[in-house]
Design a protein around this motif. Structure first.
Motif, PDB file in Angstrom:
ATOM      1  N   PRO A  23      11.872 -21.224  66.846  1.00 58.60           N
ATOM      2  CA  PRO A  23      11.729 -22.396  68.034  1.00 58.60           C
ATOM      3  C   PRO A  23      13.059 -23.225  68.055  1.00 58.60           C
ATOM      4  O   PRO A  23      13.533 -23.541  68.998  1.00 58.60           O
ATOM      5  CB  PRO A  23      10.519 -23.231  67.532  1.00 58.60           C
ATOM      6  CG  PRO A  23       9.709 -22.744  66.709  1.00 58.60           C
ATOM      7  CD  PRO A  23      10.435 -21.500  65.998  1.00 58.60           C
ATOM      8  N   THR A  24      13.637 -23.253  66.669  1.00 58.75           N
ATOM      9  CA  THR A  24      14.979 -24.042  66.870  1.00 58.75           C
ATOM     10  C   THR A  24      16.037 -23.186  67.477  1.00 58.75           C
ATOM     11  O   THR A  24      16.912 -23.714  68.135  1.00 58.75           O
ATOM     12  CB  THR A  24      15.438 -24.207  65.191  1.00 58.75           C
ATOM     13  OG1 THR A  24      14.439 -24.978  64.817  1.00 58.75           O
ATOM     14  CG2 THR A  24      16.673 -25.043  65.372  1.00 58.75           C
ATOM     15  N   ILE A  25      16.119 -21.730  67.305  1.00 56.02           N
ATOM     16  CA  ILE A  25      16.742 -21.018  67.962  1.00 56.02           C
ATOM     17  C   ILE A  25      16.629 -21.070  69.711  1.00 56.02           C
ATOM     18  O   ILE A  25      17.605 -21.005  70.293  1.00 56.02           O
ATOM     19  CB  ILE A  25      16.774 -19.627  67.354  1.00 56.02           C
ATOM     20  CG1 ILE A  25      17.311 -19.458  65.953  1.00 56.02           C
ATOM     21  CG2 ILE A  25      17.454 -18.684  68.320  1.00 56.02           C
ATOM     22  CD1 ILE A  25      16.972 -18.013  65.077  1.00 56.02           C
ATOM     23  N   ILE A  26      15.514 -20.998  70.044  1.00 52.90           N
ATOM     24  CA  ILE A  26      15.164 -20.903  71.312  1.00 52.90           C
ATOM     25  C   ILE A  26      15.596 -22.255  71.963  1.00 52.90           C
ATOM     26  O   ILE A  26      16.256 -22.237  73.223  1.00 52.90           O
ATOM     27  CB  ILE A  26      13.432 -20.922  71.533  1.00 52.90           C
ATOM     28  CG1 ILE A  26      13.165 -19.305  70.965  1.00 52.90           C
ATOM     29  CG2 ILE A  26      13.362 -20.882  73.109  1.00 52.90           C
ATOM     30  CD1 ILE A  26      13.712 -18.160  71.581  1.00 52.90           C
ATOM     31  N   GLY A  32      21.741 -24.377  75.668  1.00 52.50           N
ATOM     32  CA  GLY A  32      23.107 -23.668  76.126  1.00 52.50           C
ATOM     33  C   GLY A  32      22.833 -23.193  77.749  1.00 52.50           C
ATOM     34  O   GLY A  32      23.811 -23.500  78.358  1.00 52.50           O
ATOM     35  N   LEU A  33      21.763 -22.419  77.930  1.00 54.05           N
ATOM     36  CA  LEU A  33      21.632 -22.175  79.265  1.00 54.05           C
ATOM     37  C   LEU A  33      21.685 -23.576  80.352  1.00 54.05           C
ATOM     38  O   LEU A  33      22.121 -23.262  81.350  1.00 54.05           O
ATOM     39  CB  LEU A  33      20.259 -21.261  79.507  1.00 54.05           C
ATOM     40  CG  LEU A  33      20.437 -20.031  79.010  1.00 54.05           C
ATOM     41  CD1 LEU A  33      18.764 -19.291  78.719  1.00 54.05           C
ATOM     42  CD2 LEU A  33      21.383 -19.190  79.458  1.00 54.05           C
ATOM     43  N   ILE A  37      24.057 -23.842  83.328  1.00 56.61           N
ATOM     44  CA  ILE A  37      23.436 -24.235  84.756  1.00 56.61           C
ATOM     45  C   ILE A  37      24.129 -25.206  85.418  1.00 56.61           C
ATOM     46  O   ILE A  37      24.632 -25.327  86.473  1.00 56.61           O
ATOM     47  CB  ILE A  37      22.195 -24.119  85.101  1.00 56.61           C
ATOM     48  CG1 ILE A  37      21.319 -22.731  84.604  1.00 56.61           C
ATOM     49  CG2 ILE A  37      21.517 -24.734  86.389  1.00 56.61           C
ATOM     50  CD1 ILE A  37      19.717 -22.735  84.332  1.00 56.61           C
ATOM     51  N   LEU A  38      24.208 -26.498  84.511  1.00 57.07           N
ATOM     52  CA  LEU A  38      25.124 -27.461  85.098  1.00 57.07           C
ATOM     53  C   LEU A  38      26.379 -27.559  85.540  1.00 57.07           C
ATOM     54  O   LEU A  38      26.593 -27.744  86.735  1.00 57.07           O
ATOM     55  CB  LEU A  38      24.894 -28.539  84.052  1.00 57.07           C
ATOM     56  CG  LEU A  38      23.508 -29.430  83.896  1.00 57.07           C
ATOM     57  CD1 LEU A  38      23.496 -30.439  82.801  1.00 57.07           C
ATOM     58  CD2 LEU A  38      23.113 -30.056  85.107  1.00 57.07           C
ATOM     59  N   VAL A  39      26.973 -26.610  84.802  1.00 59.12           N
ATOM     60  CA  VAL A  39      28.463 -26.228  84.936  1.00 59.12           C
ATOM     61  C   VAL A  39      28.754 -25.611  86.312  1.00 59.12           C
ATOM     62  O   VAL A  39      29.492 -25.659  87.047  1.00 59.12           O
ATOM     63  CB  VAL A  39      29.214 -25.848  83.595  1.00 59.12           C
ATOM     64  CG1 VAL A  39      30.447 -25.286  83.938  1.00 59.12           C
ATOM     65  CG2 VAL A  39      29.161 -26.711  82.723  1.00 59.12           C
TER      66      VAL A  39
END
Length: 147
Positions: A23-26, A32-33, A37-39
């Motif tokens: 869950p931490t990796i997810i 990050g995704l 998307i924001l950028v």
């Protein structure tokens, strides 16, 4: 020398926190995704809005107040009445079944633009069959307790 090599090859697992590894990796991948998307999408869109090339959606557009507030009322009533009706028939799932039928019927009728006999018949059939099928599969086949 051998004790150093064996300690390098040994694995110890902390079972109290090992379930948090994936869950931490997810979460970090999703964060990050989200930043990506924001950028790539939001920042250029806001720059176009600032230059006057585009407008913000929703702002200045007409709102269908009846459907908006009707949806909110129906959702609140759905969850409240599911518990109330479920207490009348404990451990049967009838609260889910009966309230879901009414909810699907009222939501469909509220969003239907043309009330023809055929459209209303389809809505009524859908309001009975869809929750009935979900209730049958969940409550009877899988023995999942429903409200």
């Amino acid at each position: 020398m051998e004790s150093g090599l064996s300690s390098l090859l040994s694995v110890s697992i902390d079972f109290e926190t090992s379930h948090l590894f994936f869950p931490t990796i997810i979460h970090w991948i999703m964060a990050g995704l989200f930043v990506l998307i924001l950028v790539t999408k939001v920042v250029p869109f806001l720059a176009e809005v600032k230059r006057g090339e585009r407008t913000l959606p929703i702002v200045g557009e007409p709102m269908d107040a009846f459907r908006f507030f009707g949806t909110l009322v129906l959702i609140v009533a759905y969850f409240y009445l599911m518990a109330v009706v479920g207490n009348l028939f404990p451990y049967t799932g009838y609260g889910f079944l009966f309230v879901s039928m009414a909810f699907v019927l009222l939501m469909s009728l509220m969003y239907m633009h043309e009330w023809t006999k055929k459209a209303v018949t389809i809505v009524v059939i859908n309001a009975v069959v869809a929750p009935g099928l979900a209730w049958f599969i969940l409550a009877k086949l899988f023995n999942i307790t429903l409200p």
